[in-house]
Enzyme design. Structure first.
Site, PDB file in Angstrom:
ATOM      1  N   ASN A 111      50.350  37.166  -8.635  1.00 40.01           N
ATOM      2  CA  ASN A 111      49.538  37.773  -9.676  1.00 40.01           C
ATOM      3  C   ASN A 111      49.422  39.260  -9.389  1.00 40.01           C
ATOM      4  OD1 ASN A 111      47.691  37.988 -11.919  1.00 40.01           O
ATOM      5  ND2 ASN A 111      45.996  38.068 -10.444  1.00 40.01           N
ATOM      6  N   ASN A 124      53.784  44.446 -17.877  1.00 41.10           N
ATOM      7  CA  ASN A 124      54.284  44.105 -16.536  1.00 41.10           C
ATOM      8  C   ASN A 124      55.430  43.108 -16.640  1.00 41.10           C
ATOM      9  OD1 ASN A 124      52.783  45.308 -14.142  1.00 41.10           O
ATOM     10  ND2 ASN A 124      51.120  44.809 -15.522  1.00 41.10           N
ATOM     11  N   HIS A 182      46.724  42.343  -9.966  1.00 43.27           N
ATOM     12  CA  HIS A 182      45.314  42.551 -10.295  1.00 43.27           C
ATOM     13  C   HIS A 182      45.036  44.045 -10.195  1.00 43.27           C
ATOM     14  CE1 HIS A 182      41.002  41.778 -10.521  1.00 43.27           C
ATOM     15  NE2 HIS A 182      40.854  42.626  -9.524  1.00 43.27           N
ATOM     16  N   LEU A 200      39.574  33.034  -7.001  1.00 40.15           N
ATOM     17  CA  LEU A 200      40.019  34.087  -7.923  1.00 40.15           C
ATOM     18  C   LEU A 200      40.323  35.400  -7.191  1.00 40.15           C
ATOM     19  CD1 LEU A 200      40.369  34.810 -10.969  1.00 40.15           C
ATOM     20  CD2 LEU A 200      38.042  35.742 -10.876  1.00 40.15           C
ATOM     21  N   MET A 211      45.151  36.078 -18.613  1.00 40.78           N
ATOM     22  CA  MET A 211      43.704  36.224 -18.549  1.00 40.78           C
ATOM     23  C   MET A 211      42.946  34.903 -18.538  1.00 40.78           C
ATOM     24  SD  MET A 211      43.646  39.350 -18.222  1.00 40.78           S
ATOM     25  CE  MET A 211      41.980  39.937 -18.416  1.00 40.78           C
ATOM     26  N   LEU A 223      42.825  29.622 -13.650  1.00 38.87           N
ATOM     27  CA  LEU A 223      43.566  28.374 -13.438  1.00 38.87           C
ATOM     28  C   LEU A 223      42.786  27.484 -12.460  1.00 38.87           C
ATOM     29  CD1 LEU A 223      47.043  30.075 -13.128  1.00 38.87           C
ATOM     30  CD2 LEU A 223      46.290  28.610 -15.015  1.00 38.87           C
TER      31      LEU A 223
HETATM   32  C1  GRF Z   1      47.090  45.189 -16.358  1.00 38.20           C
HETATM   33  O1  GRF Z   1      46.061  46.072 -15.970  1.00 38.20           O
HETATM   34  C2  GRF Z   1      47.263  44.174 -15.255  1.00 38.20           C
HETATM   35  O2  GRF Z   1      46.904  44.688 -13.992  1.00 38.20           O
HETATM   36  C3  GRF Z   1      46.294  43.112 -15.646  1.00 38.20           C
HETATM   37  O3  GRF Z   1      46.451  43.013 -17.050  1.00 38.20           O
HETATM   38  C4  GRF Z   1      46.640  44.351 -17.558  1.00 38.20           C
HETATM   39  C5  GRF Z   1      47.630  44.353 -18.694  1.00 38.20           C
HETATM   40  O4  GRF Z   1      48.854  43.898 -18.191  1.00 38.20           O
HETATM   41  N1  GRF Z   1      46.582  41.894 -14.953  1.00 38.20           N
HETATM   42  P1  GRF Z   1      50.150  43.743 -19.172  1.00 38.20           P
HETATM   43  O5  GRF Z   1      50.343  45.082 -19.864  1.00 38.20           O
HETATM   44  O6  GRF Z   1      49.829  42.649 -20.183  1.00 38.20           O
HETATM   45  O7  GRF Z   1      51.257  43.409 -18.233  1.00 38.20           O
END
Ligand code: GRF
Length: 194
Positions: free
Chosen positions: A106, A13, A108, A143, A89, A92
């Site tokens: 964010n 992302n 999700h 969250l 991940m 916070l």
């Molecule tokens: C994705 O599913 C995103 O929705 C979640 O983390 C996963 C991996 O994201 N937050 P990325 O490839 O590290 O951006």
């Protein structure tokens, strides 16, 4: 607008956000930071010329405030106007969130308010949902519960596994997040549905 992006892993992302912030886009990436020095996204960000930082959360076992104080250093140095959590991940603390509340986004992987937290795709399949998807929202101390800025839906198909569903959703995340950031940065907070 100066944008900092927080990641924990591959940063797919983050990659799309950085690639989108060119030309007449009102934003520019000023930092990509991770809680894992080995996060694959750090090398990608660096290759794209974006400053990077890593604060290993394992050095602060049980000391969430200490980890966040260490993370704040490079973050405040970058002086971001907006922070994007992208595959970040770590949970916070309210203190950290309140510093950036109203300008921290964010993504999700569920149709919030359904399935906050982890294992979202497995839970949607388990529940027999016909649809799944992803949500971009403003981060609040609770969250995965802030105001929704964007959402994208995909069908759950017969035989889907969490991995096949995640792959279908991820493609749409990569479209949703850049579009939601553009809209937010332009001062438009109306939710975007893709
Ligand atoms: C994705 O599913 C995103 O929705 C979640 O983390 C996963 C991996 O994201 N937050 P990325 O490839 O590290 O951006």
């Amino acid at each position: 607008k100066r944008v900092a992006i927080l990641i924990s892993g591959g940063g797919s992302n983050m990659l799309r956000l950085v690639e989108d912030m060119t030309g007449d886009h009102p934003c520019r990436p000023v930092l990509v930071a991770s809680n894992d020095p080995a996060a694959g996204g750090l090398a990608k960000a660096s290759q794209m010329g974006v400053p990077i930082a890593a604060v290993d959360h394992r050095h602060f076992r049980g000391d969430r405030a200490g980890f966040e104080a260490a993370l704040l250093e490079p973050l405040l140095q970058a002086a971001p106007d907006i922070i994007c959590l992208a595959g970040f991940m770590r949970i916070l603390t309210p203190d950290f969130v309140q510093r950036f509340q109203g300008r921290m986004l964010n993504i999700h992987p569920s149709l919030l308010p359904k399935y906050p937290g982890l294992h979202t795709h497995a839970r949607a399949i388990e529940a027999g949902d016909a649809e799944a998807g992803a949500t971009v929202h403003l981060v609040t101390p609770d969250l995965d519960a802030g105001p929704i800025l964007g959402q994208t839906r995909v069908p759950v198909l017969a035989g889907d596994t969490p991995d096949t569903l995640a792959a279908r959703v991820l493609v749409r995340e990569h479209q949703l997040y850049p579009a939601a950031l553009r809209r937010f940065a332009a001062g438009d907070h109306t939710p975007l549905y893709l």
